[in-house]
Design a protein around this motif. Structure first.
Motif, mmCIF file in Angstrom:
data_model
loop_
_atom_site.group_PDB
_atom_site.id
_atom_site.type_symbol
_atom_site.label_atom_id
_atom_site.label_comp_id
_atom_site.label_asym_id
_atom_site.label_seq_id
_atom_site.Cartn_x
_atom_site.Cartn_y
_atom_site.Cartn_z
ATOM 1 N N ILE A 9 -20.666 39.227 35.673
ATOM 2 C CA ILE A 9 -19.756 40.069 35.749
ATOM 3 C C ILE A 9 -20.161 41.671 35.570
ATOM 4 N N GLY A 10 -20.077 42.380 36.144
ATOM 5 C CA GLY A 10 -20.413 43.929 36.069
ATOM 6 C C GLY A 10 -21.619 44.292 36.681
ATOM 7 N N ALA A 11 -21.662 45.367 37.439
ATOM 8 C CA ALA A 11 -23.039 45.894 37.973
ATOM 9 C C ALA A 11 -23.178 47.222 37.656
ATOM 10 N N ILE A 16 -27.245 44.971 36.448
ATOM 11 C CA ILE A 16 -28.433 45.214 37.222
ATOM 12 C C ILE A 16 -29.674 44.897 36.672
ATOM 13 N N ALA A 17 -29.857 45.103 35.488
ATOM 14 C CA ALA A 17 -30.948 44.639 34.543
ATOM 15 C C ALA A 17 -31.108 43.101 34.548
ATOM 16 N N VAL A 31 -23.621 38.912 41.296
ATOM 17 C CA VAL A 31 -23.094 39.801 40.645
ATOM 18 C C VAL A 31 -21.755 40.667 41.099
ATOM 19 N N LEU A 32 -20.809 40.446 40.493
ATOM 20 C CA LEU A 32 -19.322 40.909 41.087
ATOM 21 C C LEU A 32 -19.045 42.245 40.334
ATOM 22 N N ILE A 94 -25.179 41.888 44.767
ATOM 23 C CA ILE A 94 -24.071 42.385 44.343
ATOM 24 C C ILE A 94 -23.085 42.561 45.225
ATOM 25 N N ARG A 95 -21.898 42.181 44.845
ATOM 26 C CA ARG A 95 -20.529 42.138 45.981
ATOM 27 C C ARG A 95 -19.669 43.170 44.942
ATOM 28 N N THR A 96 -19.286 44.282 45.539
ATOM 29 C CA THR A 96 -18.400 45.345 44.968
ATOM 30 C C THR A 96 -17.031 45.081 45.525
ATOM 31 N N GLY A 97 -16.118 45.773 44.822
ATOM 32 C CA GLY A 97 -14.739 45.553 45.277
ATOM 33 C C GLY A 97 -14.228 44.149 44.702
#
Length: 354
Positions: A9-11, A16-17, A31-32, A94-97
């Motif tokens: 949870i959190g990008a 990212i690391a 990754v959301l 990663i999925r944003t939004g």
């Protein structure tokens, strides 16, 4: 229901690391991010913010920050762009939004059920990589009242944002010092409340203090020394990077005060600890310059190496005969005394606090 091994949870930089390490280990994961990658860098930093570490230090391995020299200090937008570029670099999933609204441990079977704005996901492991400082904390000293604007640094953007009048900045760490300096340069009357702080030299012998902390083993410290859990670091990457000098700030017109204590009947009061806090910061400055240098294979420093790179070698270093004989790490340093003596003269000659 979608399933994965690990849900992050959190990008931001932590998410990212972690994604990179999981990718290298072939661990299925997602990754959301509820907004954009590195959103905090874009929307919760003041306009002129730059990193306090040089670009060679404040980056991931394998990819330099574009258009920023190794010893320069990246601006906040450059950091955000870099984090996005690094995520693309290793194809982070990663999925944003997508916002995570609830995480529930499964009953009768391993794993978790994660409720999101895009549906349910089941994961064997969940990592919250949202950072430790996402909720701004304003000490309840001054009650909310008409005519007085109170802002946390997370909500500050630039001097034009503030109404006319004097400004009190509470906190003498990197953020407080840089904001106070920016406000002063914008011709605002500024008061700076100075608490306990470390005040390392920005650089020594053409090496940034981040490099020296690595050589001295400070980055490998297992725990914080008792009593220093909340001591801030006053160092700046602004305007090319410089050592923070509170006496210079006072000379330029910023009024320095001790720690903010309390408020009563229209009066804000401060601790009588300004001189002690400044003196402790000076002691920290000199302690880093006086720190003995560990000579070992980990640091890689030898007389031969120092001699081969005199322009970037740091203090003159030698291995003792015992260390060369293989009896373990030995400590030896020289070359600091002249610098320390000169700095003591500067401190003694400097203007003291108003």
């Amino acid at each position: 229901m979608e399933k994965t091994d690990t849900l992050v949870i959190g990008a931001g930089q932590a998410g990212i690391a972690l994604s990179e390490h999981l990718s290298q280990l072939d661990v299925p994961h997602l990754v959301l991010e509820r907004q954009r990658i590195a959103e905090r860098w874009r929307s919760q930093r003041w306009d002129s913010l730059v990193c306090n570490g040089p670009a060679w230090h404040d980056r991931f391995p394998g990819l330099a920050i574009a258009d920023v020299a190794a010893d320069a200090f990246a601006a906040k937008e450059q950091v955000a762009d870099y984090l996005e570029a690094y995520a693309r670099h290793f194809k982070a999933p990663i999925r944003t939004g997508v916002e995570v609204t609830r995480v529930t441990r499964n009953s009768g079977r391993p794993g978790f059920t994660v409720e999101t704005s895009a549906g349910l996901i089941e994961a064997q492991r969940v990592v919250a990589a949202t950072g430790p400082f996402q909720r701004p904390l304003i000490p309840p000293i001054l009650p909310e009242q008409p005519g007085i604007t109170q802002l946390h640094s997370a909500a500050y953007r630039n001097p034009q944002q503030l109404p006319a009048g004097a400004v009190l900045v509470v906190g003498s760490g990197s953020s407080g010092v840089q904001i106070a300096d920016e406000l002063h340069r914008a011709n605002r009357k500024v008061y700076l409340s100075v608490g306990p702080h470390d005040r390392p030299p920005r650089s020594y012998r053409q090496r940034d203090f981040c490099w020296w902390l690595g050589v001295l083993g400070e980055w490998d410290a297992q725990k914080v020394q008792p009593g220093r859990e909340h001591v801030t670091i006053a160092v700046s990457g602004a305007r090319g990077g410089h050592t923070v000098d509170f006496r210079r700030l006072a000379e330029q017109g910023i009024t320095l005060l001790g720690m903010t204590r309390d408020y009563a009947q229209g009066v804000l009061r401060f601790q009588p600890d300004l001189a002690a806090n400044i003196a402790a910061g000076d002691a920290n400055y000199l302690a880093l310059l006086d720190a003995p240098m560990p000579i070992s294979s980990a640091t890689g420093w030898t007389c031969a190496r120092a001699a081969s790179a005199p322009d970037r070698a740091g203090p003159g270093l030698c291995q003792s005969s015992a260390a060369r004989a293989g009896s373990g790490r030995r400590w030896h340093h020289h070359g600091y005394l002249g610098h320390r003596f000169c700095r003591r003269l500067q401190l003694a000659a400097g203007r003291y606090l108003r």
